[in-house]
Design an enzyme around this catalytic site. Structure first.
Site, mmCIF file in Angstrom:
data_model
loop_
_atom_site.group_PDB
_atom_site.id
_atom_site.type_symbol
_atom_site.label_atom_id
_atom_site.label_comp_id
_atom_site.label_asym_id
_atom_site.label_seq_id
_atom_site.Cartn_x
_atom_site.Cartn_y
_atom_site.Cartn_z
ATOM 1 N N ASP A 20 -30.451 5.739 14.450
ATOM 2 C CA ASP A 20 -30.246 5.493 13.039
ATOM 3 C C ASP A 20 -29.710 6.607 12.228
ATOM 4 O OD1 ASP A 20 -31.194 2.985 13.922
ATOM 5 O OD2 ASP A 20 -32.363 2.757 12.371
ATOM 6 N N LYS A 68 -28.686 -3.495 15.122
ATOM 7 C CA LYS A 68 -30.122 -4.047 14.792
ATOM 8 C C LYS A 68 -30.375 -4.503 13.480
ATOM 9 C CE LYS A 68 -32.549 0.154 14.725
ATOM 10 N NZ LYS A 68 -33.061 0.097 13.585
ATOM 11 N N CYS A 117 -38.269 3.470 13.006
ATOM 12 C CA CYS A 117 -37.267 2.969 14.094
ATOM 13 C C CYS A 117 -37.588 3.923 15.293
ATOM 14 C CB CYS A 117 -35.747 3.250 13.594
ATOM 15 S SG CYS A 117 -35.871 1.739 12.228
HETATM 16 C C1 VGL Z 1 -35.651 2.464 9.324
HETATM 17 C C2 VGL Z 1 -36.760 1.380 7.561
HETATM 18 C C3 VGL Z 1 -36.056 0.553 7.310
HETATM 19 C C4 VGL Z 1 -35.634 3.464 10.312
HETATM 20 C C5 VGL Z 1 -34.682 1.316 9.047
HETATM 21 O O1 VGL Z 1 -34.375 3.712 10.889
HETATM 22 O O2 VGL Z 1 -36.555 4.224 10.531
HETATM 23 N N1 VGL Z 1 -36.587 2.302 8.280
HETATM 24 N N2 VGL Z 1 -34.835 0.432 8.331
#
Ligand code: VGL
Ligand code: ZN
Length: 198
Positions: free
Chosen positions: A9, A106, A151
Site C-alpha cells: 500500500d 484489496k 496492512c
Molecule cells: C490501511 C487503514 C485503512 C493500510 C488501509 O494500508 O494500512 N489502513 N486502509
C-alpha cells in the site's frame, strides 16, 4: 525456495498530503526501491475501495474517522475516505518502482474491509495471493510499506499462519499508531514468529 518482496500500500493517500496520511509514509519509497533487485519476485498490494465503502466513517451517519463500529465480522475502525478506485489518492506514490510481477488489489468489496493481502477482514475471503505464491514456489516473504500496524501487520500475520517464512523490514515501513496499535502489532507479530528486522 524462492523469495518475494511484498510492497504494501505505498499509495498517495497514505503519504503526506493524502487522505489517510501516515507520518513519514513517503520515506519508505527509497529503501523499498533499493531492495527490489534482491528478490525473485516483487508483489505490490493496492488498497482499492469503491466510493461509499463500509470502512469509511462517511458511510456511517454520526460516526467520525478513527471511531469504531461493529460489522458482521467484528470490530472495524472507521477511516477517512481513502484509496477510492481510480483516484489519484489510490495511485502508487509516483517515485515508487512499480515494475513488479503482480499487483494485488484489496478492499474492493463494499461491505468488507481488507487490511491483509491474503484474506479480507472476515478472515476467510481469499484474495488469491496464497495460491499465486505457492504456484511460483515462493516460501520466503519480506514485507515493507504502509502501515506497519494495519496492512503490513495483518499481511505478515496471515502469511506466518499460512506457513511462509516472514520478515518485516521495519526501516522500510511506517505506522499509523492509533491507540497503541503499533506496540500491539509488533508484539503480536513477534509472538507469531514474524522476524522483525530494523
Ligand atoms: C490501511 C487503514 C485503512 C493500510 C488501509 O494500508 O494500512 N489502513 N486502509
Ligand atoms: Zn483502506
Amino acid at each position: 525456495m524462492f523469495q518475494a518482496l511484498i510492497v504494501v500500500d505505498v499509495q498517495n493517500d497514505f503519504c503526506p498530503g493524502g487522505a489517510l496520511a501516515v507520518p513519514g509514509g513517503d520515506k519508505v519509497v527509497a529503501p523499498i526501491n533499493a531492495m527490489m533487485d534482491r528478490f525473485d519476485a516483487v508483489i505490490l498490494t493496492q488498497d482499492w475501495h469503491p466510493a461509499g465503502h463500509s470502512s469509511f466513517a462517511s458511510s456511517h451517519p454520526g460516526k467520525d474517522p478513527f471511531e469504531t463500529t461493529e460489522m458482521t465480522y467484528g470490530t472495524q475502525v472507521l477511516w477517512p475516505d481513502h484509496c477510492v478506485q481510480g483516484t489519484e489518492g489510490a495511485a502508487f506514490r509516483q517515485d515508487l518502482h512499480t515494475d513488479g510481477d503482480l499487483i494485488i488489489r484489496k478492499g474492493f468489496r463494499p461491505g468488507i474491509d481488507s487490511y491483509s493481502g491474503f484474506f479480507e477482514n472476515d478472515q476467510s475471503t481469499s484474495t488469491g495471493l496464497e495460491g499465486y505464491l505457492r504456484s511460483r514456489g515462493i516460501t520466503g516473504l519480506t514485507l515493507a510499506g504502509l502501515a506497519t500496524d494495519f496492512c503490513v501487520a495483518f499481511t505478515a500475520l496471515d502469511a506466518a499462519r499460512l506457513g511462509f517464512d516472514v520478515t518485516v523490514d521495519l526501516a522500510a515501513c511506517r505506522a499509523i499508531d492509533l491507540n497503541g496499535s503499533l506496540q500491539a502489532a509488533l508484539k503480536e507479530m513477534a509472538s507469531e514468529g514474524v522476524n522483525l528486522q530494523s
